[in-house]
Write an enzyme that holds these catalytic residues in place. Structure first.
Site, PDB file in Angstrom:
ATOM      1  N   THR A  48       0.981  -1.208   0.019  1.00 37.14           N
ATOM      2  CA  THR A  48       0.056  -0.083   0.013  1.00 37.14           C
ATOM      3  C   THR A  48       0.738   1.313  -0.056  1.00 37.14           C
ATOM      4  OG1 THR A  48      -0.232   0.133   2.477  1.00 37.14           O
ATOM      5  CG2 THR A  48      -1.469  -1.118   1.380  1.00 37.14           C
ATOM      6  N   LEU A 112       2.591  -1.324   5.079  1.00 40.90           N
ATOM      7  CA  LEU A 112       1.925  -0.191   5.704  1.00 40.90           C
ATOM      8  C   LEU A 112       2.964   0.689   5.792  1.00 40.90           C
ATOM      9  CD1 LEU A 112      -0.547   1.809   6.438  1.00 40.90           C
ATOM     10  CD2 LEU A 112      -0.354   0.637   8.716  1.00 40.90           C
ATOM     11  N   VAL A 143       6.396  -2.805   7.799  1.00 42.41           N
ATOM     12  CA  VAL A 143       6.624  -1.365   7.929  1.00 42.41           C
ATOM     13  C   VAL A 143       7.326  -0.494   6.958  1.00 42.41           C
ATOM     14  CG1 VAL A 143       6.958   0.886   9.372  1.00 42.41           C
ATOM     15  CG2 VAL A 143       5.914  -1.459  10.446  1.00 42.41           C
ATOM     16  N   LYS A 144       6.861   0.420   6.104  1.00 44.60           N
ATOM     17  CA  LYS A 144       7.336   0.657   4.987  1.00 44.60           C
ATOM     18  C   LYS A 144       8.294   2.100   5.230  1.00 44.60           C
ATOM     19  CE  LYS A 144       5.680   0.840   0.341  1.00 44.60           C
ATOM     20  NZ  LYS A 144       4.808   1.138  -0.431  1.00 44.60           N
ATOM     21  N   ILE A 145       9.414   2.258   5.134  1.00 46.03           N
ATOM     22  CA  ILE A 145      10.075   3.256   5.237  1.00 46.03           C
ATOM     23  C   ILE A 145      11.019   3.531   4.120  1.00 46.03           C
ATOM     24  CG2 ILE A 145      12.122   4.119   6.660  1.00 46.03           C
ATOM     25  CD1 ILE A 145      11.390   2.130   8.903  1.00 46.03           C
TER      26      ILE A 145
END
EC number: 2.2.1.2
Length: 380
Positions: A48, A112, A143-145
């Site tokens: 996403t 996310l 977790v998207k970074i």
């Protein structure tokens, strides 16, 4: 030469590529549509981003009850965005949990993103990553970074705490080396602190079509026959060279030590695989990167196009790296500065996601206002 499977998506899976969908909404979650994509399209993961959530809220009425409830309790826009996105991702994680269990945590993943506005604030990124991890509360979250210079330290820090990460917005080969180092450093710290490193997973999202769009525009400006002949080649070449770096990293003594401790490889993920130039084959960023041990996250249209007429060439890794380097060499000889292009793409990527986040917040603000008005009207 094509792999001998009847269905293009079956052939892609058989070659060792994980098919992830670059989309999520409550419409997709409702009525078994996501389950159908898993069963019929071989989807084993979801990514996403702020643009996806902004679009979902603009289209979907399934958010209205929650928005009304949050409006009635005076929830802020920021907290509403947090609640909506984490709820959707948690629901998707639960749908994909059987895949996660069956693949020992490799697939069945849902990503996310940390607020893009924090991309240049490492400490704030770390704090938000912890909040997202705790709020979703499912082990198959990524977790998207963003892979900004400031993001690298955040990636190391959260990996060291046992949080699995999707490193996003990677464009350059140099930055990709930094991303691999950040992951390995995080794993080493996690192992030192006695975390179970086998439970930590990561993908590195290398963007593809945006590279072609940026370089093609420069080639058009040059306008010679040689320049025009070089169009549409840089994106795949860049990604293939990224895979060469990945392969080299897995052969290093540093990685062998981590693997001996149970660490999992950080898989390359091909992102931005929807074709932006209608003159190009609509499945080129899938077929051209059908490399075992990688992930391809596709928009719905690309997924359906590949299901209809995609092909899976038998790529020989040792035979694709050299020609890929030749493509970038040709672009350099034509006077295009690769570093300048990738630096600009990173800046634009952060700006675009931040703008989409603002758009998402604006949509939520408007819907909260309507929800509050409807709540007050119902109380009269």
């Amino acid at each position: 030469m094509l792999i001998g499977h009847d269905h293009p998506l079956d052939a892609l899976t058989a070659t060792g590529v994980s098919i992830w969908l670059d989309d999520l909404s409550r419409e997709l979650l409702a009525g078994g549509r996501l389950e159908a994509l898993v069963a019929d399209r071989g989807v084993v993961g979801i990514t996403t981003n702020p643009t996806i959530f902004a679009s979902a809220l603009e289209r979907g009425e399934r958010y209205t009850p929650q928005l009304r409830e949050l409006a009635a309790t005076g929830t802020s826009v920021e907290d509403t965005v947090f609640a909506i996105t984490t709820d959707d991702v948690r629901a998707a994680c639960r749908v994909l949990r059987p895949l996660y269990d069956r693949t020992d945590g490799v697939d069945g993943r849902v990503s996310l993103e940390v607020d893009p506005g924090l991309a240049h604030d490492a400490e704030a990124t770390i704090a938000r990553a912890r909040e997202l991890w705790a709020a979703v509360g499912e082990p198959n979250l990524l977790v998207k970074i963003p892979a900004t210079a400031d993001g690298l330290g955040a990636i190391t820090a959260v990996i060291a705490e046992g949080i699995s990460v999707n490193v996003t917005l990677i464009f350059s080969l140099e930055r990709y080396r930094d991303v691999i180092d950040a992951y390995h450093t995080g794993l080493e710290t996690a192992a030192f602190n006695e975390y179970d490193v086998s439970a930590i997973h990561s993908v590195a999202s290398f963007f593809v079509s945006r590279v072609d769009s940026a370089i093609d525009a420069r080639l058009d400006t040059i306008g010679t026959g040689r320049a025009i002949a070089a169009k549409g080649k840089a994106g795949i070449a860049n990604a293939r060279l990224a895979h060469e770096i990945h392969a080299e990293s897995l052969a290093s003594p540093r990685w062998r030590r981590l693997a001996a401790a149970g660490a999992r490889p950080q898989r390359p993920l091909w992102a931005s695989t929807g074709v932006k130039n209608p003159d190009y084959p609509d499945t080129m960023y899938v077929s051209g990167l059908a490399i075992p041990g990688t992930v391809n996250t596709m928009p719905g249209a690309t997924l359906e196009a590949f299901a209809d007429h995609g092909t899976v060439p038998a790529l020989v890794l040792e035979e694709i790296y050299g020609p890929a380097q030749d493509v970038l060499g040709e672009i350099a000889e034509l006077g295009i500065d690769y570093r300048e292009v990738t630096d600009e793409l990173e800046r634009q990527g952060v700006q675009k996601f931040a703008a989409s986040w603002d758009e998402l917040a604006g949509t939520v603000r408007g819907q909260l206002g309507r929800g509050l008005a409807e709540h007050r009207s119902s109380q009269r």
